[in-house]
Scaffold this motif. Structure first.
Motif, PDB file in Angstrom:
ATOM      1  N   GLU A  15       0.803  -1.221   0.000  1.00 55.39           N
ATOM      2  CA  GLU A  15       0.000   0.000   0.000  1.00 55.39           C
ATOM      3  C   GLU A  15       0.839   1.277   0.000  1.00 55.39           C
ATOM      4  OE1 GLU A  15      -1.955  -3.475   1.405  1.00 55.39           O
ATOM      5  OE2 GLU A  15      -0.289  -2.437   2.378  1.00 55.39           O
ATOM      6  N   GLU A  16       2.057   1.222   0.506  1.00 52.81           N
ATOM      7  CA  GLU A  16       2.915   2.407   0.563  1.00 52.81           C
ATOM      8  C   GLU A  16       3.949   2.450  -0.556  1.00 52.81           C
ATOM      9  OE1 GLU A  16       4.558   3.083   4.450  1.00 52.81           O
ATOM     10  OE2 GLU A  16       2.668   2.552   5.428  1.00 52.81           O
ATOM     11  N   SER A  17       3.974   1.441  -1.402  1.00 50.43           N
ATOM     12  CA  SER A  17       4.919   1.389  -2.518  1.00 50.43           C
ATOM     13  C   SER A  17       4.358   2.179  -3.694  1.00 50.43           C
ATOM     14  CB  SER A  17       5.183  -0.058  -2.917  1.00 50.43           C
ATOM     15  OG  SER A  17       5.781  -0.749  -1.847  1.00 50.43           O
ATOM     16  N   LYS A  18       5.262   2.688  -4.543  1.00 46.53           N
ATOM     17  CA  LYS A  18       4.857   3.540  -5.654  1.00 46.53           C
ATOM     18  C   LYS A  18       5.509   3.078  -6.941  1.00 46.53           C
ATOM     19  CE  LYS A  18       4.143   7.322  -2.601  1.00 46.53           C
ATOM     20  NZ  LYS A  18       4.782   8.085  -1.635  1.00 46.53           N
ATOM     21  N   ILE A  19       4.857   3.423  -8.054  1.00 44.02           N
ATOM     22  CA  ILE A  19       5.360   3.031  -9.363  1.00 44.02           C
ATOM     23  C   ILE A  19       5.127   4.156 -10.360  1.00 44.02           C
ATOM     24  CG2 ILE A  19       3.175   1.917  -9.936  1.00 44.02           C
ATOM     25  CD1 ILE A  19       4.688  -0.029 -11.661  1.00 44.02           C
ATOM     26  N   ASN A  20       6.058   4.291 -11.317  1.00 48.71           N
ATOM     27  CA  ASN A  20       5.896   5.231 -12.420  1.00 48.71           C
ATOM     28  C   ASN A  20       6.293   4.522 -13.706  1.00 48.71           C
ATOM     29  OD1 ASN A  20       5.578   7.531 -13.990  1.00 48.71           O
ATOM     30  ND2 ASN A  20       7.667   8.193 -13.623  1.00 48.71           N
ATOM     31  N   VAL A  21       5.349   4.399 -14.627  1.00 46.90           N
ATOM     32  CA  VAL A  21       5.637   3.813 -15.930  1.00 46.90           C
ATOM     33  C   VAL A  21       6.022   4.960 -16.852  1.00 46.90           C
ATOM     34  CG1 VAL A  21       4.725   2.491 -17.873  1.00 46.90           C
ATOM     35  CG2 VAL A  21       4.009   1.937 -15.535  1.00 46.90           C
ATOM     36  N   GLY A  22       7.299   5.010 -17.217  1.00 44.69           N
ATOM     37  CA  GLY A  22       7.811   6.078 -18.065  1.00 44.69           C
ATOM     38  C   GLY A  22       8.041   5.595 -19.482  1.00 44.69           C
ATOM     39  N   VAL A  23       8.579   6.476 -20.300  1.00 44.51           N
ATOM     40  CA  VAL A  23       8.827   6.171 -21.702  1.00 44.51           C
ATOM     41  C   VAL A  23       9.943   5.140 -21.852  1.00 44.51           C
ATOM     42  CG1 VAL A  23       9.552   7.143 -23.919  1.00 44.51           C
ATOM     43  CG2 VAL A  23       8.011   8.422 -22.427  1.00 44.51           C
ATOM     44  N   ARG A  24      11.010   5.268 -21.040  1.00 46.01           N
ATOM     45  CA  ARG A  24      12.153   4.375 -21.181  1.00 46.01           C
ATOM     46  C   ARG A  24      12.288   3.353 -20.065  1.00 46.01           C
ATOM     47  NH1 ARG A  24      17.031   8.316 -22.303  1.00 46.01           N
ATOM     48  NH2 ARG A  24      15.731   9.814 -21.241  1.00 46.01           N
ATOM     49  N   SER A  25      11.515   3.508 -18.985  1.00 44.92           N
ATOM     50  CA  SER A  25      11.662   2.566 -17.882  1.00 44.92           C
ATOM     51  C   SER A  25      10.449   2.600 -16.971  1.00 44.92           C
ATOM     52  CB  SER A  25      12.924   2.887 -17.071  1.00 44.92           C
ATOM     53  OG  SER A  25      12.791   4.159 -16.459  1.00 44.92           O
ATOM     54  N   ILE A  26      10.381   1.612 -16.113  1.00 43.27           N
ATOM     55  CA  ILE A  26       9.358   1.526 -15.072  1.00 43.27           C
ATOM     56  C   ILE A  26      10.107   1.657 -13.758  1.00 43.27           C
ATOM     57  CG2 ILE A  26       7.652   0.049 -13.961  1.00 43.27           C
ATOM     58  CD1 ILE A  26       8.539  -0.338 -17.645  1.00 43.27           C
ATOM     59  N   PHE A  27       9.827   2.725 -13.006  1.00 38.70           N
ATOM     60  CA  PHE A  27      10.549   3.027 -11.773  1.00 38.70           C
ATOM     61  C   PHE A  27       9.644   2.743 -10.583  1.00 38.70           C
ATOM     62  CE2 PHE A  27      11.888   6.163  -8.486  1.00 38.70           C
ATOM     63  CZ  PHE A  27      13.115   5.598  -8.207  1.00 38.70           C
ATOM     64  N   CYS A  28      10.128   1.922  -9.654  1.00 36.46           N
ATOM     65  CA  CYS A  28       9.336   1.514  -8.490  1.00 36.46           C
ATOM     66  C   CYS A  28      10.076   1.856  -7.203  1.00 36.46           C
ATOM     67  CB  CYS A  28       9.088   0.013  -8.523  1.00 36.46           C
ATOM     68  SG  CYS A  28       8.353  -0.567 -10.057  1.00 36.46           S
ATOM     69  N   ILE A  29       9.346   2.378  -6.235  1.00 36.48           N
ATOM     70  CA  ILE A  29       9.870   2.598  -4.896  1.00 36.48           C
ATOM     71  C   ILE A  29       9.065   1.686  -3.983  1.00 36.48           C
ATOM     72  CG2 ILE A  29      10.228   4.223  -3.013  1.00 36.48           C
ATOM     73  CD1 ILE A  29      10.266   6.472  -5.094  1.00 36.48           C
ATOM     74  N   LEU A  30       9.721   0.651  -3.475  1.00 34.66           N
ATOM     75  CA  LEU A  30       9.058  -0.338  -2.630  1.00 34.66           C
ATOM     76  C   LEU A  30       9.389  -0.060  -1.170  1.00 34.66           C
ATOM     77  CD1 LEU A  30       9.921  -3.527  -4.715  1.00 34.66           C
ATOM     78  CD2 LEU A  30       8.091  -1.868  -5.084  1.00 34.66           C
ATOM     79  N   GLU A  31       8.372   0.034  -0.342  1.00 35.34           N
ATOM     80  CA  GLU A  31       8.548   0.239   1.097  1.00 35.34           C
ATOM     81  C   GLU A  31       8.824  -1.105   1.760  1.00 35.34           C
ATOM     82  OE1 GLU A  31       8.528   2.990   3.125  1.00 35.34           O
ATOM     83  OE2 GLU A  31       8.414   4.245   1.330  1.00 35.34           O
ATOM     84  N   LYS A  32       9.907  -1.185   2.490  1.00 40.80           N
ATOM     85  CA  LYS A  32      10.241  -2.414   3.203  1.00 40.80           C
ATOM     86  C   LYS A  32       9.326  -2.570   4.409  1.00 40.80           C
ATOM     87  CE  LYS A  32      15.182  -2.293   2.126  1.00 40.80           C
ATOM     88  NZ  LYS A  32      16.517  -2.163   2.717  1.00 40.80           N
ATOM     89  N   ALA A  33       8.952  -3.812   4.718  1.00 40.41           N
ATOM     90  CA  ALA A  33       8.134  -4.081   5.900  1.00 40.41           C
ATOM     91  C   ALA A  33       8.938  -3.816   7.165  1.00 40.41           C
ATOM     92  CB  ALA A  33       7.616  -5.521   5.871  1.00 40.41           C
ATOM     93  N   GLU A  34      10.216  -4.174   7.146  1.00 37.97           N
ATOM     94  CA  GLU A  34      11.121  -3.885   8.266  1.00 37.97           C
ATOM     95  C   GLU A  34      12.182  -2.915   7.774  1.00 37.97           C
ATOM     96  OE1 GLU A  34      12.612  -7.148  10.605  1.00 37.97           O
ATOM     97  OE2 GLU A  34      11.034  -8.444   9.801  1.00 37.97           O
ATOM     98  N   LYS A  35      12.465  -1.911   8.577  1.00 41.75           N
ATOM     99  CA  LYS A  35      13.419  -0.862   8.199  1.00 41.75           C
ATOM    100  C   LYS A  35      14.853  -1.315   8.465  1.00 41.75           C
ATOM    101  CE  LYS A  35       9.807   1.797   7.571  1.00 41.75           C
ATOM    102  NZ  LYS A  35       8.929   1.287   6.570  1.00 41.75           N
ATOM    103  N   VAL A  36      15.299  -2.295   7.718  1.00 44.74           N
ATOM    104  CA  VAL A  36      16.657  -2.830   7.848  1.00 44.74           C
ATOM    105  C   VAL A  36      17.270  -2.987   6.455  1.00 44.74           C
ATOM    106  CG1 VAL A  36      16.192  -4.074   9.996  1.00 44.74           C
ATOM    107  CG2 VAL A  36      15.854  -5.229   7.813  1.00 44.74           C
ATOM    108  N   TRP A  37      18.607  -2.962   6.406  1.00 42.45           N
ATOM    109  CA  TRP A  37      19.305  -3.157   5.142  1.00 42.45           C
ATOM    110  C   TRP A  37      19.265  -4.627   4.756  1.00 42.45           C
ATOM    111  CZ3 TRP A  37      22.065  -0.004   1.711  1.00 42.45           C
ATOM    112  CH2 TRP A  37      21.906   1.365   1.972  1.00 42.45           C
ATOM    113  N   TRP A  38      18.935  -4.875   3.503  1.00 39.61           N
ATOM    114  CA  TRP A  38      18.947  -6.231   2.971  1.00 39.61           C
ATOM    115  C   TRP A  38      20.360  -6.581   2.542  1.00 39.61           C
ATOM    116  CZ3 TRP A  38      14.185  -6.225  -0.839  1.00 39.61           C
ATOM    117  CH2 TRP A  38      13.003  -6.057  -0.103  1.00 39.61           C
TER     118      TRP A  38
END
Length: 182
Positions: free
Chosen positions: A64-87
């Motif tokens: 629900e908090e993740s975002k997406i933008n379908v552009g001309v040259r790419s699809i850019f996604c910002i995914l919110e992690k469930a836990e705020k830790v480095w993968w």
């Protein structure tokens, strides 16, 4: 037969940035599941070449908090992690990441340099017009390109070195370490 698009990724403690590099895609669809499954499909060109991929992400995300933008040259996604830790890496499992998944050096920040979500320049892009993915899955297809996406597009400097040198001019160990973790 489907092909795999090139995927670039970077992260912060609270987010994962995924860019699917596919110019002039038609019928682009993204489906994100809370368990951390990222699905993409779309077609390109006059022959309608079909591209698709499924990424089993390292950990869970908040759809629900993740975002997406379908552009001309790419699809850019910002995914919110469930836990705020480095993968440790983008994908779960012990295997090496597929050849089409690469580190996005333009957005990469080391864990000790992460100052939170505010350190990514969104290039003036207003994600408020897109809303969250909100569990709507592949309904996101068909959104036209947006202006101001140049900073998120793939670099045309494909042959240039992608490392970011530290203050001593080194940088290859950072690159190898990040690539080993994907």
């Amino acid at each position: 037969m489907s092909r795999y698009p090139e995927v670039k990724w970077a992260q912060r403690a609270d987010k994962v940035f995924i860019t699917v590099q596919l110019s002039d895609s038609k019928d682009a669809k993204v489906n994100l599941e809370p368990e951390g499954v990222f699905n993409f499909s779309g077609t390109v060109g006059t022959g309608n070449t079909h591209y698709e991929l499924k990424l089993d992400l390292y950990d869970k995300v908040i759809v629900e908090e993740s975002k997406i933008n379908v552009g001309v040259r790419s699809i850019f996604c910002i995914l919110e992690k469930a836990e705020k830790v480095w993968w440790k890496k983008l994908l779960r499992g012990d295997g090496k990441a597929p050849h089409y998944v690469k580190v996005d050096w333009d957005k990469w920040v080391d864990e000790d340099e992460d100052k939170g979500a505010g350190n990514l320049d969104s290039g003036g892009m207003d994600f408020s017009n897109f809303g969250g993915m909100g569990g709507m899955g592949d309904m996101m297809g068909g959104m036209g390109g947006m202006g101001g996406m140049d900073e998120f597009e793939g670099s045309d400097d494909e042959g240039q070195e992608a490392t970011k040198p530290d203050e001593h001019g080194a940088g290859t160990s950072e690159k190898k370490e990040a690539e080993a973790s994907t």
